[in-house]
Motif scaffolding. Sequence first.
Motif, PDB file in Angstrom:
ATOM      1  N   LEU A 268     -38.181 -65.605  48.473  1.00 31.09           N
ATOM      2  CA  LEU A 268     -38.168 -65.995  49.882  1.00 31.09           C
ATOM      3  C   LEU A 268     -38.425 -64.801  50.786  1.00 31.09           C
ATOM      4  O   LEU A 268     -39.154 -64.900  51.786  1.00 31.09           O
ATOM      5  CB  LEU A 268     -36.816 -66.631  50.216  1.00 31.09           C
TER       6      LEU A 268
ATOM      7  N   THR B  74     -41.549 -64.355  53.283  1.00 29.93           N
ATOM      8  CA  THR B  74     -41.310 -64.116  54.709  1.00 29.93           C
ATOM      9  C   THR B  74     -42.115 -62.921  55.213  1.00 29.93           C
ATOM     10  O   THR B  74     -42.729 -62.971  56.287  1.00 29.93           O
ATOM     11  CB  THR B  74     -39.812 -63.888  54.950  1.00 29.93           C
TER      12      THR B  74
ATOM     13  N   VAL C  32     -44.989 -63.048  58.046  1.00 27.37           N
ATOM     14  CA  VAL C  32     -44.902 -62.174  59.230  1.00 27.37           C
ATOM     15  C   VAL C  32     -46.169 -61.339  59.377  1.00 27.37           C
ATOM     16  O   VAL C  32     -46.708 -61.175  60.478  1.00 27.37           O
ATOM     17  CB  VAL C  32     -43.655 -61.280  59.132  1.00 27.37           C
TER      18      VAL C  32
ATOM     19  N   VAL D 168     -40.176 -74.621  52.379  1.00 27.24           N
ATOM     20  CA  VAL D 168     -40.492 -73.257  52.800  1.00 27.24           C
ATOM     21  C   VAL D 168     -41.988 -73.107  53.059  1.00 27.24           C
ATOM     22  O   VAL D 168     -42.400 -72.475  54.039  1.00 27.24           O
ATOM     23  CB  VAL D 168     -40.019 -72.257  51.727  1.00 27.24           C
TER      24      VAL D 168
ATOM     25  N   SER E 273     -43.793 -72.173  56.610  1.00 30.72           N
ATOM     26  CA  SER E 273     -44.721 -71.046  56.709  1.00 30.72           C
ATOM     27  C   SER E 273     -46.041 -71.488  57.332  1.00 30.72           C
ATOM     28  O   SER E 273     -46.606 -70.789  58.186  1.00 30.72           O
ATOM     29  CB  SER E 273     -44.970 -70.465  55.320  1.00 30.72           C
TER      30      SER E 273
END
Length: 519
Positions: free
Chosen positions: A31, A35, A39, A111, A115
Amino acid sequence: MAAHVLRLRFDLLIGALRGRPRDVARNVAGLAALTLLVVAICTGTVRLSAAGTDVAAVVTILAGAGIALGFLLAPLVAGWDDPLDPRRFIVFGAETPRLIASLLPASLISVSAFSLIAVSACVAIMWAEHSVPPALGALGGALFALTCLLLSKAAMALAALALRPRQSRELTGLFVIAILIVVVPAGVFLAALQWEGSIPSQLVEAAGVLSSTPLGASLAIPARVAAGASPAAHIAIALATVIGLAVLWAWLTRQLVSTTDRPASGRARRGLGWFNVTPATATGAIAARSLTYWLQDSRYLANVIIVPVAGLLAAVPLLVVGVPVPIVALVPVPIMALFFGWIAHNDLAYDSTALWMHLASAVRGTADRLGRLAPVLLVAVPILAVSVPVAIWLHGRWALLPAMAGVCASLFLCGLGLSSISSAAAPYPASRPGDGPFQQPQRTGGGLAQGVVLVGAVALSAPVLWWAWLSLSHSTSWAWTALWGGFSIGMGVLIVGIFIGGAVFRRRGSRLMEFAESS
């Protein structure tokens, strides 16, 4: 039903952070990595606000198409299971339409979906800085997220329906080879571009092509508006893609909940090897047997290793006599293609007495010819797919890429077609199973078959070689003629060779068995 599925989905997300410490640590690390990646993508996307409209369009379309392709291939290659596998809900007795209508919204609670929503929002914000109406930017981002999500759902359903019972290292290897065929040439192409402070024209053309495909149409909507053009066609393509993928996933879901897996022994399934991958037909069985031999027998491996070496050695005398390097770079790959097609010209002789299995089972001659070509295709196609762009990169003129591909396709396919005839019509003694790859028996013939296949492949490819020469010395417009002509001539010779070779195999069955027993 929908509320119950949503609650289960939230429980699955929270459950990923519970359990054994090792599993929790792996999930948290994954995860965190995801992430950071999201980003980075979002930061790069927002920074495109200060770039030109054309730069932003090319980057978003190419990157978006790559992301969408990743959502399609990742479940197939990695063998991911769908957390909302429809078969898990059969015990609830829900009707299939209600189940489908409940699973799709619940898939947004994941997830990967979060995203995609974050990336799509950043794309819309970036295009708003380029004076694109927020509604159109949001429309393009939403269609992009739905396209990726449905591609992933359809891929996981397809894997569960068709591939999961047959998962094996051989199948995974095939997917990896397929990815390398695409990724390596693309990497060579990008490395060869001249960046000089602006987007290369080749990338602009590639983005233009992708914008009209299901992979890039959604992100092309705001780009078209920013360029002052109508996005109607791209909206239609993106909507059709989403609807088509939704229909496909619904059909696969219906097949999943209505299909019962046949029980099988795990031990027996693991021992099938290539037979677990190829179709359950005569052609598939012969292909599996041939693949097993090719990847384990040193006689075949030696032939595969020698072909690239022979191609490179052919360039040495040319360099010694002073031929320019850009011209020499174009020589080894066609020679490799020619020898890869020629390598199967005596394949039947390597079977030795194992040939009786084909004859005793009364397989069609075309099935024997097709099955024996599977290992050559599996080995040669990836090598040529990587070697062709590398050769063009060394040459320096990417406009000749179609010509090089056409020449290699013609030489390779013509060689396979003639080899399909030669191995049945004129086999000659070869090293027996267990012998060293360079231990050859005494023989009085065989040179004629070798020469006929080599010279015949070159002669049949002569028009393609001429078109390629015209593209090199006169106009690059001949390159496309060489491409389509090469594939057409090569496929024609291959098909005719398989049918003729199949007829010869059936007619000369008894003589071939005598040859196998005596050689």
